[in-house]
Motif scaffolding. Sequence first.
Motif, PDB file in Angstrom:
ATOM      1  N   GLN A  48      49.610  34.842  48.786  1.00  0.00           N
ATOM      2  CA  GLN A  48      48.376  34.884  49.565  1.00  0.00           C
ATOM      3  C   GLN A  48      47.254  34.109  48.882  1.00  0.00           C
ATOM      4  OE1 GLN A  48      47.756  39.070  51.035  1.00  0.00           O
ATOM      5  NE2 GLN A  48      49.672  39.350  49.914  1.00  0.00           N
ATOM      6  N   ASN A  49      47.636  33.204  47.978  1.00  0.00           N
ATOM      7  CA  ASN A  49      46.677  32.369  47.252  1.00  0.00           C
ATOM      8  C   ASN A  49      45.663  33.195  46.468  1.00  0.00           C
ATOM      9  OD1 ASN A  49      47.780  29.864  48.172  1.00  0.00           O
ATOM     10  ND2 ASN A  49      46.783  30.206  50.145  1.00  0.00           N
ATOM     11  N   LEU A  50      46.111  34.328  45.965  1.00  0.00           N
ATOM     12  CA  LEU A  50      45.303  35.154  45.081  1.00  0.00           C
ATOM     13  C   LEU A  50      46.029  35.301  43.750  1.00  0.00           C
ATOM     14  CD1 LEU A  50      44.291  38.004  47.584  1.00  0.00           C
ATOM     15  CD2 LEU A  50      42.823  36.157  46.746  1.00  0.00           C
ATOM     16  N   THR A  51      45.321  35.820  42.754  1.00  0.00           N
ATOM     17  CA  THR A  51      45.930  36.000  41.439  1.00  0.00           C
ATOM     18  C   THR A  51      45.588  37.391  40.904  1.00  0.00           C
ATOM     19  OG1 THR A  51      44.043  35.271  40.102  1.00  0.00           O
ATOM     20  CG2 THR A  51      45.501  33.543  40.977  1.00  0.00           C
ATOM     21  N   PHE A  52      46.216  37.736  39.801  1.00  0.00           N
ATOM     22  CA  PHE A  52      45.950  39.004  39.116  1.00  0.00           C
ATOM     23  C   PHE A  52      44.450  39.162  38.842  1.00  0.00           C
ATOM     24  CE2 PHE A  52      45.598  41.521  35.191  1.00  0.00           C
ATOM     25  CZ  PHE A  52      46.334  42.646  35.528  1.00  0.00           C
TER      26      PHE A  52
END
Length: 422
Positions: free
Chosen positions: A301-305
Amino acid sequence: ASTNFATVDIRPTWESPWLQQRLAAAPAAETILNGYMTGLGALGFAAEQQSVAVDVGRYPVARHQESRRLPAASLTKVATTLAALETYGTAHQFETLVGWQGTITDGTLQGNLIVRGGYDPLFVWEEGIALGNTLQQLGIQRVTGSLIIADRFVMNFNTDPLASGELLKQSMNSATWGWEVDQQYASLPPGTPRPTLEIQGPVTVASVATLQVSGWLVRHQSLPLAVILKAMNIYSNNVMAEMISNLSGGSTNVVNIAEQAGVPPGEITLINGSGLGEDNQLSARAVIILMQAIQTRLQAQNLTFADLFPVAGTDVGTLIDRTLPINASVKTGSLAVVSALAGAFPTEQKGLVWVAIINYGAGLDTLRIRQDQLLASLENHWGKAAQVPPQIRTTLRFNQDPYRLGDPKRNEIIQSPTAQSQ
């Protein structure tokens, strides 16, 4: 019998321990970790009561009792975060409905205002102010009856629906504000109206199943779950974590989801979603597995930690007094005799480094300083990253556009109350 080699996968097993060790051998990291453990021992901390894991990417490079399950304090929230992602997804929003009972004429509701809660973990002063303004923009200036709270409405992390209703009533009428509401109002965009919605009757609690509702006025949508999780982790909010764990099926289901993500069954046991109590236990290896599972799910979802956890140098919260590598994204955890730290930070030579530290013993300030020194030593050895790699770059900022608390755009008008009657 002949073998069809076209159907046989003869590639090396990348998960095999010997190959991981060959690919990620880092004797210097082991030396640094051994020095860390020696230092703790000299201070009287028992080696068997510490669990530490350091990974480069997916590969372990330095470990000390990495499979030892210990009280993990708020690192429990890492497991809760993963369970919420699996249950709802990052975009999910919790709904709070506002309706009425009676008739609405000339700006007066002759009857009761009804709020049907959706167990929103982050309905706070700013949201109440915005809701009051929306109702007044619809033409409702006064309610002659009660404010009826139905179902699970929680405000300002108070899970008592009656108390939450009193807070909502106060937030929607600036004539009743105190310094705390004034302070939160000051964080809203300049020119935000100060609501003056007067509710003359008391706050009561009822089941929506027993209510006769004349109609629904407003559908309030919470911030997206990803932003709620970011806030929960920045401030390590225990009430939010308990709510989110409950929404995700409770601590038993959180453990099930963790084990499905690869955590060995003997390395996790939870009694709640927040980490309060020493019966919430994880190993350092389990925490890294959970963090990397979160990273994997977010990448699609084009997000990161870092979009869901506090970032050193950017977010405050629990990191305010820590000296951590810049752009490290970490979760802290503390109990009376537990200090824990886990997350990821970028390095020049090795890219993304994952670390989980669970320390057991009295002396939290000392343990925090030692943890920060361990991360600093690893960063010094592998070099400070010249830029933030995409794998840990954050684009989601809590309480900044477009994810601000009290944003009226999240109040959807269901119907106008003009001369409505029962």
